[in-house]
Design an enzyme around this catalytic site. Structure first.
Site: not given
Lengths: 429, 429
Positions: B19, B21, B177
């Site tokens: 991901g 990180g 969203e």
């Protein structure tokens, strides 16, 4: 469930299949005063078959070569798209039976296309990878990518060789295009993705039962395509057939066997069939015999067009080639003939206009046969791209494919090597 | 199967999760002289989580927000990507157990992120639609599209209402969203696709247990986002919880029920866990307690970063927000601290730099909180787009997303409403 097609005083035209032919006639009749249009397909999109191989080899996204059917008919109130499968044809009562129920028709157009023909070879049917839909092309792509991941973590070269090697059966345009692209991936992309793998283990074969590749094309095209493939490192086997495949070995009729887990089957097609069709009107390859107005034998109001139709002309005693152009041209003419038929006016006979054929082998390498001009190489490759780009449905798709191709050309890399799978819970009824 | 990681004299850094990180630290250490990098993920691509909702609502293709991991490391010979799942952590022997076998480490970085939290509600877990991976977003999209097809051929308005209505649970950015986008699709796109359907039957709800939307954002952002959603026709329920869902009704804690087949669950996340981790070092939400160097309690050479890490600072007594920025910043710092740790030099403490947060509600409508400036509306929407476009991995993805957004903006239509599913035979081992 019920088809929910509104009642109408117009004549109802039911079109089964939204391929090149079905979509063409649906669009041409979409704003007709005479007809209500019902368009039936298993998928909610039109598929651009000539580029399946680029989806399979991670060169294009499925969406780039698929066009939503509903979007195609936004501005036509009396076109009714239904996503379902047709299970039976009842000519007596003039209706078709679908998974949604019965739909009656005044005119019925069978544009049901063709599917992979395994010629009754059960093992191959079960284990080979076909490429006759966007879904199958995506399945092939995911399989190839998963194989490379598995090769990386395998502990034997024998297993690795099986995972990395691809045997493509069938020397038509699809077979030539997919084997050429795989060979290019082996050169340019895969060794960068998998620097830990020994790419001597990866072989690409194309196996064709006839004496040449691209059978229906010109001698020049046949010779050049073989030359190009061999130049790219593809092993071309002519006059050879694959007789069996157990998922680990492909067995050839010359007694040899090839260690491969991946048999791509592009060796033939057979026309689709619907229960209720009189089997006596079927010709070779399951195609439905039609007259020069595309009417099927015994029915004035039932038509077959495209791959599924078998129409003979003097120049085509064995029927038309099963490619996009005959389907499009028949759809176009039929959209003009239907109003004539309705009004009792004489119909126009279909005559196929051959616009030529072409195939691409790889970067800068293609073969093109136009009616009065045959050429190969870089300019043929540009021609191939231009023609395919202009034929694709949808301006946005055209734009995205153009950018993808440009990108791929410049970087030697498609950057679409993603194994993406849908995940979702089951829906309630 | 075997991991096949080459032996090395360097120290081996094993990173679990690609991901924000995990990818950051892998890239920053990719050409290190000190370390061999092993990057492990379930998927062969990095996913750009902030845009999952656009995949779910057919605004973007999965490939546009996914980046192939192998492509990211083409030019680094000692980065080893392995696509597998980690089943156990053995700190005593300094190794992790994967589906491929054991992999030993000198330094281990847990960048395993978080997944949907159903808070133990079995029915919801089984039937609701989560949105925490590209695969799930694609599943949500296909479900919504299939629903509309089914509504068209249903024979009751009750069934249609259930199929067409969506209840979004959770008032964070994802919930805002996705509900905003669905409301816009109801206005601009879906009625054109389905002119035969009555869109009064389609309702969009957002249900939030707290007293406001976008909890961690500014008061202005909270008020404006609610106003925007209501303007678009979304039913906003605050201080309300969904207590049960049977696939046909969503039950609320106020005694009401909503007829819907579609419950989108964006109500919370819980950190992922690996067997072998000491449960005593877990904080709220399953996050792993770490010190200011991201070291987990009791281990100098095991680190947790991003969503899965629980690090407190004076300004963040409850840990950092579980979004991209803390993960990226921690990954970046850790890539500098690891060589220091190796050489016995003092480490630098992590301090989170809040770059602000933002959410988009719809066309021209967004809310942005920057550290010293808060604004909403059209300019916020442009800012949102610019920031997301610049954050996405890959120039080609950036270009394709830009074209898609431009296209959508001009045409009010994404033209990606395709139900495409992979089809393939099972592979041999």
């Amino acid at each position: 469930m019920t088809p929910n097609i509104p009642e109408t005083t117009k004549k109802r035209v039911v079109i089964i299949g939204a391929g090149f032919g079905g979509l063409k006639i649906a669009r041409d009749l979409a704003d007709s005063e005479d007809f209500q249009i019902v368009l039936i397909d298993k998928n909610n999109y039109h598929q651009f078959q000539p580029l399946f191989y680029q989806v399979a080899t991670a060169g294009l996204e499925p969406s780039a070569i698929s066009f939503p059917l509903r979007l195609a008919f936004h501005y036509y109130k009396d076109v009714h798209v239904r996503i379902t499968e047709v299970t039976e044809l009842r000519t007596d009562s003039q209706e078709i039976i679908t998974q949604l129920g019965a739909i009656s028709y005044d005119y019925l157009i069978l544009a049901i296309g063709a599917d992979t023909n395994f010629f009754g070879q059960k093992n191959i049917q079960e284990k080979a990878l076909p490429m006759k839909s966007v879904g199958e092309a995506l399945g092939l792509r995911n399989r190839l990518l998963e194989n490379f991941e598995n090769a990386l973590v395998s502990d034997s070269d024998d297993v690795r060789q099986g995972l990395m090697t691809v045997v493509v059966v069938g020397g038509g345009p699809t077979g030539v295009e997919v084997s050429g692209t795989l060979a290019e991936m082996k050169r340019h992309v895969l060794p960068k993705d998998y620097p830990e793998l020994d790419f001597d283990l990866m072989k690409v074969y194309i196996v064709e039962s006839g004496g040449e590749l691209l059978g229906p094309m010109s001698k020049n095209a046949q010779i050049k395509s073989k030359e190009y493939l061999e130049q790219l490192g593809v092993n071309v086997f002519l006059n050879t057939r694959v007789t069996d495949f157990d998922g680990k070995y492909a067995y050839l009729n010359n007694g040899e066997k090839i260690r491969t887990n991946n048999l791509v089957w592009a060796a033939g097609i057979k026309a689709n069939f619907i229960e209720g069709l009189n089997p006596e009107i079927l010709a070779r390859g399951g195609r439905i015999k039609v007259n020069r107005y595309n009417q099927i034998e015994g029915h004035q109001n039932i038509f077959a067009i495209g791959d599924v139709a078998f129409m003979t002309e003097d120049a085509y005693p064995n029927g038309h080639p099963q490619v996009a152009q005959p389907a499009i041209q028949q759809g176009k003419l039929l959209s003009k003939n239907l109003p004539r038929l309705l009004r009792g006016n004489p119909l126009e006979e279909f005559t196929y206009k051959d616009l030529g054929s072409m195939a691409t082998v790889g970067r800068n390498l293609a073969v093109v046969d136009l009616p009065f001009w045959r050429f190969q190489g870089f300019f043929a490759w540009l021609t191939w791209m231009f023609v395919h780009l202009m034929s694709i449905v949808g301006v946005k798709n055209r734009l995205l494919i153009f950018i993808n191709w440009l990108w791929n050309y410049v970087t030697y890399d498609q950057s679409l090597r993603l194994i993406i799978k849908q995940k979702s819970p089951k829906a309630e009824d």
